[in-house]
Write an enzyme that holds these catalytic residues in place. Structure first.
Site, PDB file in Angstrom:
ATOM      1  N   HIS A 155       0.830  -1.219   0.000  1.00 26.26           N
ATOM      2  CA  HIS A 155       0.000   0.000   0.000  1.00 26.26           C
ATOM      3  C   HIS A 155       0.861   1.264   0.000  1.00 26.26           C
ATOM      4  CE1 HIS A 155      -3.362  -2.652   1.270  1.00 26.26           C
ATOM      5  NE2 HIS A 155      -2.412  -3.225   1.993  1.00 26.26           N
TER       6      HIS A 155
ATOM      7  N   LYS B 186      16.123  21.379 -11.147  1.00 22.83           N
ATOM      8  CA  LYS B 186      15.472  20.125 -11.529  1.00 22.83           C
ATOM      9  C   LYS B 186      16.384  19.130 -12.227  1.00 22.83           C
ATOM     10  CE  LYS B 186      11.549  19.182 -11.190  1.00 22.83           C
ATOM     11  NZ  LYS B 186      10.382  19.662 -11.914  1.00 22.83           N
TER      12      LYS B 186
ATOM     13  N   GLU C  80       9.694   8.147 -17.103  1.00 18.03           N
ATOM     14  CA  GLU C  80       8.335   8.631 -17.359  1.00 18.03           C
ATOM     15  C   GLU C  80       7.869   8.273 -18.768  1.00 18.03           C
ATOM     16  OE1 GLU C  80       7.618  12.774 -15.385  1.00 18.03           O
ATOM     17  OE2 GLU C  80       9.751  12.547 -15.768  1.00 18.03           O
TER      18      GLU C  80
END
Ligand code: ARG
Length: 456
Positions: free
Chosen positions: A156, A283, A290
């Site tokens: 979970h 960044k 992705e």
């Protein structure tokens, strides 16, 4: 130019109809399979005295010439041709004259295209299996290197029990191994020859389908000619196997994206496999992971497009089936690209064991071991579970962890607790004691590594 099939009609179609109908801009990539298939066909026609040996030699020589001219860029595809099959036959006839027109005896484009796709896909499947093996090796090498690195295991997405990073990675090796199995299995049904099924009904010529199949490296022939020309199960199977493979890569990508966030920082991706932001100077984005996750949807789409194109088709060949190719080609290209990028990303990824350990220490992931400690001292598991839960709540209230909670507090919950509990809940102990097959102990993970290496 007059169509090769002009006869009943004058073959003068509208340009827009030609463009709509033609497939050469995507099926030209099967030129090698088409030409090789035709060589075997010419040889079979001669072996069965349907054409002469000289004619077969001329045809085969002509086909060899076309192949080498295409490979050395001396010949360009004629985009006015309807498809690759028509193109090869057209060039052959231009070069050889009337004998070129004999090649298409006892054959139809329907069995020809089915043959080409099977041959094309079995090569693609081999390439993809090779890339998968390379990736399994990279993942397994990383697992070996980090088989002693403790991290939290999750359920979970909540910290659950301590595992090692090596153990976690080996889960992916197992998944990828199944992908190799699935694709190899799919190849068995793919490697059956449809050539000789002709348009749909077989032929009146005395052909030898098995001769041709054997020459082209097939394991057998399609035993029903209608099925032979209309079967695209092997495409759907391969795309299903690719979809499952992409699902695996996508789950792995998702974890890599999480792990490389500041919230986790379990891994640092190499600069070579990340990108920057055009506005935010700090960044470092996991774009490769992705994109693999994103391209998974695209491969699922290819599978859906194919299944949907096939679902309403009466036997045997229908032009709808020309739509199979773009889906399978796109899926092959996408899977190959994803596997290569993924491999580089994994091979250069730097795990950060300190951060994994820090996370492992913060989430009471040894609470199961605390309960097991009481069970081993005679308490039923449910009672032990309850006490351990209460102790966790007490730690949370006091800002402590199980390792720092004093023994007298433990004793206030159960007098079964003793000094030895601290060793029992030590994360190293928790991991090293999970020696069950498939478990997280170093020995168990080593056995998994050995199994995977043995398989590839
Ligand atoms: N370009 C066609 C395809 O990809 C080849 C088969 C054409 N057959 C026909 N009867 N029109 O499916």
């Amino acid at each position: 130019m007059a169509k090769m099939w002009a006869g009943r009609t004058d073959g003068a179609t509208e340009k827009i109809a030609d463009d709509f109908n033609s497939s050469i801009h995507f099926d030209s990539r099967m030129y090698r399979q088409d030409i090789t298939g035709s060589m075997a066909h010419a040889a079979m026609l001669a072996a069965k005295n349907i054409i002469t040996a000289d004619e077969a030699d001329t045809l085969i020589g002509g086909l060899e010439g076309i192949l080498s001219d295409l490979e050395s860029d001396k010949l360009d595809f004629d985009m006015d041709c309807e498809d690759i099959h028509m193109f090869v036959e057209q060039v052959l006839t231009e070069r050889l004259g009337d004998v070129g027109k004999k090649l298409h005896t006892a054959r139809s484009r329907n069995d020809q295209v089915a043959l080409d796709i099977r041959m094309y896909l079995r090569d693609e499947a081999d390439d993809i299996i090779a890339l998968l093996k390379k990736l399994v090796n990279s993942v397994t090498d990383k697992a070996e290197e980090y088989k002693g690195t403790i991290m939290p295991g999750y359920t979970h997405l909540q910290r659950a029990q301590p595992i090692t990073f090596g153990h976690h990675l080996m889960a992916y090796s197992m998944m990828l191994l199944r992908d190799i199995d699935r694709i190899s299995d799919c190849k068995k049904r793919m490697n059956i020859s449809p050539i000789g099924c002709c348009a749909l009904a077989g032929t009146t010529y005395d052909t030898d389908r098995r001769f041709e199949a054997e020459k082209l490296g097939f394991d057998g022939i399609c035993l029903n000619s209608l099925d032979g020309v209309s079967d695209r199960d092997f495409c759907a199977e391969l795309l299903s196997a690719f979809s499952i493979l992409m699902m695996h890569l996508s789950r792995f990508s998702e974890e890599i994206i999480l792990w490389s966030s500041w919230e986790f920082k379990f891994v640092e991706l190499s600069d070579a496999y990340t990108t920057g932001s055009s506005i935010m100077p700090q960044k470092k984005n996991p774009d490769m992971a992705e994109l693999v996750r994103g391209k998974t949807g695209r491969v699922y789409g290819d599978l859906m497009a194919l299944l949907t194109a096939l679902k309403g088709l009466p036997l045997a060949y229908n032009k709808d089936m020309q739509e199979d190719k773009e889906s399978i080609f796109d899926a092959c290209d996408t899977v190959k690209m994803c596997l290569q990028v993924f491999d580089g990303m994994i091979a250069t990824m730097k795990p950060i064991p300190e951060n994994m350990m820090k996370a492992a220490q913060g989430g009471f992931i040894n609470a199961t071991d605390l309960a097991d400690y009481l069970v081993k001292k005679g308490l039923p598991f449910r009672s032990a579970y309850k006490i351990s839960g209460q102790i966790v709540a007490c730690c949370i209230a006091d800002g402590l962890v199980l390792e720092t909670l004093p023994l007298d507090v433990y004793k206030s919950y159960s007098d079964l607790f003793d000094e030895d509990l601290y060793n029992e809940i030590d994360l190293n102990t928790c991991v090293s004691k999970r020696i069950s097959e498939g478990g997280t102990s170093v020995g168990s993970v080593e056995a998994q590594i050995k199994f995977v290496r043995g398989k590839i």
